[in-house]
Design a protein around this motif. Structure first.
Motif, PDB file in Angstrom:
ATOM      1  N   ASN A 279       0.827  -1.211   0.000  1.00 46.20           N
ATOM      2  CA  ASN A 279       0.000   0.000   0.000  1.00 46.20           C
ATOM      3  C   ASN A 279       0.861   1.260   0.000  1.00 46.20           C
ATOM      4  OD1 ASN A 279      -2.364  -1.481   0.038  1.00 46.20           O
ATOM      5  ND2 ASN A 279      -2.490  -1.498   2.280  1.00 46.20           N
ATOM      6  N   GLU A 280       1.961   1.232   0.773  1.00 50.13           N
ATOM      7  CA  GLU A 280       2.856   2.382   0.805  1.00 50.13           C
ATOM      8  C   GLU A 280       3.518   2.601  -0.544  1.00 50.13           C
ATOM      9  OE1 GLU A 280       5.541   1.601   3.974  1.00 50.13           O
ATOM     10  OE2 GLU A 280       4.138   2.196   5.557  1.00 50.13           O
ATOM     11  N   GLN A 281       3.900   1.499  -1.189  1.00 49.48           N
ATOM     12  CA  GLN A 281       4.534   1.612  -2.506  1.00 49.48           C
ATOM     13  C   GLN A 281       3.533   2.138  -3.530  1.00 49.48           C
ATOM     14  OE1 GLN A 281       6.178  -2.054  -3.921  1.00 49.48           O
ATOM     15  NE2 GLN A 281       7.102  -1.143  -5.728  1.00 49.48           N
ATOM     16  N   GLN A 282       2.296   1.656  -3.425  1.00 48.64           N
ATOM     17  CA  GLN A 282       1.266   2.104  -4.353  1.00 48.64           C
ATOM     18  C   GLN A 282       0.939   3.578  -4.149  1.00 48.64           C
ATOM     19  OE1 GLN A 282      -2.276  -0.218  -4.157  1.00 48.64           O
ATOM     20  NE2 GLN A 282      -3.173   0.658  -6.000  1.00 48.64           N
ATOM     21  N   SER A 283       0.957   4.020  -2.882  1.00 46.90           N
ATOM     22  CA  SER A 283       0.650   5.420  -2.600  1.00 46.90           C
ATOM     23  C   SER A 283       1.728   6.354  -3.112  1.00 46.90           C
ATOM     24  CB  SER A 283       0.461   5.608  -1.089  1.00 46.90           C
ATOM     25  OG  SER A 283       1.673   5.344  -0.396  1.00 46.90           O
ATOM     26  N   ARG A 284       2.963   5.843  -3.210  1.00 51.94           N
ATOM     27  CA  ARG A 284       4.059   6.677  -3.726  1.00 51.94           C
ATOM     28  C   ARG A 284       4.009   6.815  -5.242  1.00 51.94           C
ATOM     29  NH1 ARG A 284       7.113   3.838   0.309  1.00 51.94           N
ATOM     30  NH2 ARG A 284       7.796   2.354  -1.273  1.00 51.94           N
ATOM     31  N   GLN A 285       3.330   5.897  -5.912  1.00 52.06           N
ATOM     32  CA  GLN A 285       3.249   5.948  -7.370  1.00 52.06           C
ATOM     33  C   GLN A 285       2.189   6.957  -7.800  1.00 52.06           C
ATOM     34  OE1 GLN A 285       2.444   1.921  -8.499  1.00 52.06           O
ATOM     35  NE2 GLN A 285       4.558   1.250  -8.244  1.00 52.06           N
ATOM     36  N   PRO A 286       2.422   7.691  -8.902  1.00 49.00           N
ATOM     37  CA  PRO A 286       1.440   8.682  -9.367  1.00 49.00           C
ATOM     38  C   PRO A 286       0.157   8.003  -9.841  1.00 49.00           C
ATOM     39  CG  PRO A 286       3.218   8.394 -10.974  1.00 49.00           C
ATOM     40  CD  PRO A 286       3.621   7.653  -9.747  1.00 49.00           C
ATOM     41  N   THR A 287      -0.972   8.651  -9.604  1.00 53.22           N
ATOM     42  CA  THR A 287      -2.263   8.134 -10.053  1.00 53.22           C
ATOM     43  C   THR A 287      -2.388   8.296 -11.569  1.00 53.22           C
ATOM     44  OG1 THR A 287      -3.354  10.259  -9.735  1.00 53.22           O
ATOM     45  CG2 THR A 287      -3.291   8.740  -7.836  1.00 53.22           C
ATOM     46  N   LYS A 288      -3.432   7.719 -12.153  1.00 50.01           N
ATOM     47  CA  LYS A 288      -3.657   7.832 -13.597  1.00 50.01           C
ATOM     48  C   LYS A 288      -3.888   9.286 -13.993  1.00 50.01           C
ATOM     49  CE  LYS A 288      -5.538   3.203 -14.359  1.00 50.01           C
ATOM     50  NZ  LYS A 288      -6.707   2.401 -14.825  1.00 50.01           N
ATOM     51  N   GLU A 289      -4.603  10.014 -13.137  1.00 48.15           N
ATOM     52  CA  GLU A 289      -4.864  11.421 -13.430  1.00 48.15           C
ATOM     53  C   GLU A 289      -3.570  12.231 -13.425  1.00 48.15           C
ATOM     54  OE1 GLU A 289      -6.514   9.602 -11.322  1.00 48.15           O
ATOM     55  OE2 GLU A 289      -8.493   9.483 -12.293  1.00 48.15           O
ATOM     56  N   GLU A 290      -2.699  11.913 -12.449  1.00 44.45           N
ATOM     57  CA  GLU A 290      -1.408  12.610 -12.366  1.00 44.45           C
ATOM     58  C   GLU A 290      -0.525  12.266 -13.557  1.00 44.45           C
ATOM     59  OE1 GLU A 290      -0.932  12.970  -7.489  1.00 44.45           O
ATOM     60  OE2 GLU A 290      -0.114  11.224  -8.565  1.00 44.45           O
ATOM     61  N   GLN A 291      -0.572  10.995 -13.980  1.00 45.63           N
ATOM     62  CA  GLN A 291       0.209  10.587 -15.150  1.00 45.63           C
ATOM     63  C   GLN A 291      -0.283  11.281 -16.420  1.00 45.63           C
ATOM     64  OE1 GLN A 291      -0.122   6.326 -15.150  1.00 45.63           O
ATOM     65  NE2 GLN A 291       1.484   6.048 -13.618  1.00 45.63           N
ATOM     66  N   LYS A 292      -1.615  11.422 -16.538  1.00 45.36           N
ATOM     67  CA  LYS A 292      -2.177  12.115 -17.698  1.00 45.36           C
ATOM     68  C   LYS A 292      -1.773  13.590 -17.703  1.00 45.36           C
ATOM     69  CE  LYS A 292      -6.272   9.229 -18.408  1.00 45.36           C
ATOM     70  NZ  LYS A 292      -7.771   9.199 -18.368  1.00 45.36           N
ATOM     71  N   ALA A 293      -1.847  14.212 -16.513  1.00 50.18           N
ATOM     72  CA  ALA A 293      -1.481  15.634 -16.407  1.00 50.18           C
ATOM     73  C   ALA A 293      -0.005  15.836 -16.736  1.00 50.18           C
ATOM     74  CB  ALA A 293      -1.787  16.137 -14.992  1.00 50.18           C
ATOM     75  N   GLU A 294       0.823  14.896 -16.264  1.00 48.87           N
ATOM     76  CA  GLU A 294       2.267  14.995 -16.542  1.00 48.87           C
ATOM     77  C   GLU A 294       2.548  14.832 -18.030  1.00 48.87           C
ATOM     78  OE1 GLU A 294       6.433  12.776 -15.164  1.00 48.87           O
ATOM     79  OE2 GLU A 294       4.559  12.368 -14.104  1.00 48.87           O
ATOM     80  N   GLY A 295       1.842  13.877 -18.655  1.00 55.05           N
ATOM     81  CA  GLY A 295       2.010  13.671 -20.099  1.00 55.05           C
ATOM     82  C   GLY A 295       1.551  14.869 -20.904  1.00 55.05           C
ATOM     83  N   LYS A 296       0.450  15.486 -20.455  1.00 56.65           N
ATOM     84  CA  LYS A 296      -0.060  16.676 -21.128  1.00 56.65           C
ATOM     85  C   LYS A 296       0.922  17.837 -21.017  1.00 56.65           C
ATOM     86  CE  LYS A 296      -4.226  19.524 -21.421  1.00 56.65           C
ATOM     87  NZ  LYS A 296      -5.562  19.786 -20.822  1.00 56.65           N
ATOM     88  N   ALA A 297       1.539  17.973 -19.822  1.00 54.09           N
ATOM     89  CA  ALA A 297       2.517  19.043 -19.610  1.00 54.09           C
ATOM     90  C   ALA A 297       3.741  18.831 -20.496  1.00 54.09           C
ATOM     91  CB  ALA A 297       2.929  19.075 -18.138  1.00 54.09           C
ATOM     92  N   ASP A 298       4.161  17.591 -20.662  1.00 52.07           N
ATOM     93  CA  ASP A 298       5.313  17.297 -21.524  1.00 52.07           C
ATOM     94  C   ASP A 298       5.015  17.660 -22.975  1.00 52.07           C
ATOM     95  OD1 ASP A 298       6.806  16.376 -19.416  1.00 52.07           O
ATOM     96  OD2 ASP A 298       6.323  14.257 -19.722  1.00 52.07           O
ATOM     97  N   LYS A 299       3.793  17.355 -23.410  1.00 47.21           N
ATOM     98  CA  LYS A 299       3.414  17.680 -24.789  1.00 47.21           C
ATOM     99  C   LYS A 299       3.409  19.193 -25.010  1.00 47.21           C
ATOM    100  CE  LYS A 299       0.608  13.573 -25.737  1.00 47.21           C
ATOM    101  NZ  LYS A 299      -0.772  13.063 -26.033  1.00 47.21           N
ATOM    102  N   GLU A 300       2.870  19.933 -24.028  1.00 45.36           N
ATOM    103  CA  GLU A 300       2.826  21.391 -24.134  1.00 45.36           C
ATOM    104  C   GLU A 300       4.235  21.977 -24.170  1.00 45.36           C
ATOM    105  OE1 GLU A 300       0.296  23.349 -24.581  1.00 45.36           O
ATOM    106  OE2 GLU A 300      -1.176  21.729 -24.531  1.00 45.36           O
ATOM    107  N   ALA A 301       5.147  21.405 -23.357  1.00 43.97           N
ATOM    108  CA  ALA A 301       6.529  21.890 -23.324  1.00 43.97           C
ATOM    109  C   ALA A 301       7.216  21.645 -24.661  1.00 43.97           C
ATOM    110  CB  ALA A 301       7.289  21.187 -22.199  1.00 43.97           C
ATOM    111  N   LYS A 302       6.935  20.504 -25.284  1.00 42.02           N
ATOM    112  CA  LYS A 302       7.534  20.196 -26.590  1.00 42.02           C
ATOM    113  C   LYS A 302       6.992  21.124 -27.675  1.00 42.02           C
ATOM    114  CE  LYS A 302       8.595  15.345 -25.661  1.00 42.02           C
ATOM    115  NZ  LYS A 302       8.296  13.923 -25.993  1.00 42.02           N
ATOM    116  N   LYS A 303       5.705  21.442 -27.579  1.00 41.34           N
ATOM    117  CA  LYS A 303       5.121  22.368 -28.553  1.00 41.34           C
ATOM    118  C   LYS A 303       5.756  23.745 -28.450  1.00 41.34           C
ATOM    119  CE  LYS A 303       0.529  20.273 -28.980  1.00 41.34           C
ATOM    120  NZ  LYS A 303      -0.934  20.443 -28.715  1.00 41.34           N
TER     121      LYS A 303
END
Length: 328
Positions: A279-303
Motif C-alpha cells: 500500500n505504501e509503494q502504491q501510494s508513492r506511485q502517481p495516479t492515472k490522473e497525475e500521469q495524464k497531467a504529466e504527459g499533457k505538460a510534456d506535450k505542451e513543453a515540446k510544442k
C-alpha cells in the motif's frame, strides 16, 4: 543425522503392509469422512505412509499411516475395467519412509493436511529431526511438528509438461526470500518481537522443537493454527516439561506433546506487513490522473520548444548548446 521422528509408541511398524500393498492400482477412499477424506487410485504403500492419486486434479496426497483411521474400496467399481491414460506419466516421489519423502520435497510447494485448523499451504524450506519449516503467505514461517502431520498434498507435473505454478510447484530458494539462521547465529529482532523484518524473512533452523522453543523464549508466538487450543502470547521459560505463554493477565501452560505448530508474531502478521508495504509503494506511485497531467505538460513543453525553434533557430541552437555544457 538420525531422526527422532517415528520413535513414538503408536507409530506403524517398519515392516511392509502386505494387505494394503494388495490394493495398489485400485480406487480407494482414505478416511470415511472429514477434511482428510479423499478418493483416488492407490499408487504406493511404504512402511509408514501411502500415496493416493487424484486423477482429476493431477495431484498426489501422501498420508501418514499411523493417522489413517480407515481405507475402503468399492469392490464392484474396482472389478470393472478402467482406462485412464491421462495421468500415466504421473509418478509419486519414491521414498522408503515419510521422513525421507519430506526431504525429497524440500523447496516445493505443499499443503500440510487436507483441511481443518492445521491445514496450511506453502514452500517447504527444511526438514529437521522432529519438525518441518514451512513458508506461508500469511503467517510467514510456520514450524510443524512431524508427529501431528496427517498428510501432504502435492500438485504433480506431467513429464514434458510446462512447469506447474499451483500447489506443488518447485520453488527455488532465492524466490522464497528467506535466510537461514542457525542456533549460533541469532537473528536481529524487530520492535514487535518477531524474528523477521520487512526486507527479508529469516528463519531459525534448529534440530528439534525443544531447541526451537528455547530460541523463541521471550518473543511473541502463535501456537497451533486454530481450534480451542490455539494461543498467542509471549513465550517464557517454564518448568515441569510444560511451555508457558503469557497474554495480558492470562498465563497458559501447554503440554509440548499437543503443540502441533508454532510461528513468530500474531497470526496473519506477515501478510499484514506485506500488505502495508504494498500500500505504501502504491501510494508513492502517481495516479492515472497525475500521469495524464504529466504527459499533457510534456506535450505542451515540446510544442513551446518547437515554436521557439521556428521563431529564432539561431538563438535556440545557442541555448541548446549552453544547456548541454551545463549538463557536462
Amino acid at each position: 543425522m538420525m531422526s527422532s521422528y517415528g520413535m513414538y509408541e503408536n507409530s506403524m511398524s517398519a515392516r511392509p503392509n502386505d494387505e494394503l500393498k494388495a490394493l495398489i492400482g485400485r480406487t480407494v477412499t482414505v478416511y470415511r469422512g472429514g477434511p482428510e477424506s479423499k478418493t483416488g487410485k492407490l499408487l504406493d504403500v511404504q512402511s509408514d505412509y501411502l500415496a493416493l492419486l487424484n486423477e482429476n486434479e493431477a495431484s498426489i496426497v501422501y498420508y501418514v499411516l499411523h493417522h489413517v483411521q480407515s481405507i475402503s474400496e468399492n469392490a464392484k467399481a474396482n472389478s470393472m475395467p478402467s482406462f485412464s491414460a491421462n495421468n500415466a506419466a504421473i509418478e509419486p516421489v519414491r521414498a522408503s519412509s515419510f521422513y525421507e519423502l519430506l526431504n525429497g520435497l524440500v523447496f516445493n510447494n505443499i499443503k500440510v493436511n487436507q483441511g481443518g485448523p492445521e491445514s496450511k499451504q506453502g514452500a517447504l524450506l527444511a526438514v529437521n529431526d522432529d519438525h518441518i519449516v514451512l513458508f506461508t503467505e500469511d503467517d510467514g514461517v510456520v514450524f510443524y511438528h512431524l508427529h501431528h502431520i496427517k498428510s501432504i498434498y502435492v500438485q504433480m507435473k506431467k513429464e514434458g509438461a510446462a512447469e506447474t505454478t499451483g500447489e506443488g510447484a518447485e520453488v527455488p530458494k532465492e524466490e522464497a526470500k528467506v535466510e537461514e539462521i542457525t542456533d549460533d547465529q541469532p537473528t536481529e529482532k524487530t520492535a514487535d518481537g518477531s524474528p523477521y523484518d520487512q526486507a527479508i524473512l529469516s528463519y531459525v533452523n534448529t534440530p528439534n522443537f525443544s531447541a526451537l522453543f528455547n530460541y523463541l523464549t521471550h518473543t511473541w508466538v502463535s501456537i497451533n493454527r486454530g481450534g480451542p487450543e490455539a494461543v498467542e502470547g509471549i513465550l517464557v521459560s517454564g518448568g515441569s516439561g510444560y511451555y508457558t505463554v503469557v497474554n495480558r493477565d492470562e498465563i497458559i501452560r501447554m503440554n509440548p506433546n499437543h503443540i502441533k505448530s508454532i510461528s513468530c508474531g500474531p497470526k496473519g502478521a506477515f501478510q499484514a506487513v506485506n500488505d502495508k508495504a504494498a500500500n505504501e509503494q502504491q501510494s508513492r506511485q502517481p495516479t492515472k490522473e497525475e500521469q495524464k497531467a504529466e504527459g499533457k505538460a510534456d506535450k505542451e513543453a515540446k510544442k513551446e520548444e518547437a515554436k521557439e525553434k521556428e521563431r529564432n533557430p539561431k538563438m535556440y541552437d545557442e541555448k541548446t548548446k549552453k544547456s548541454k555544457k551545463k549538463l557536462k
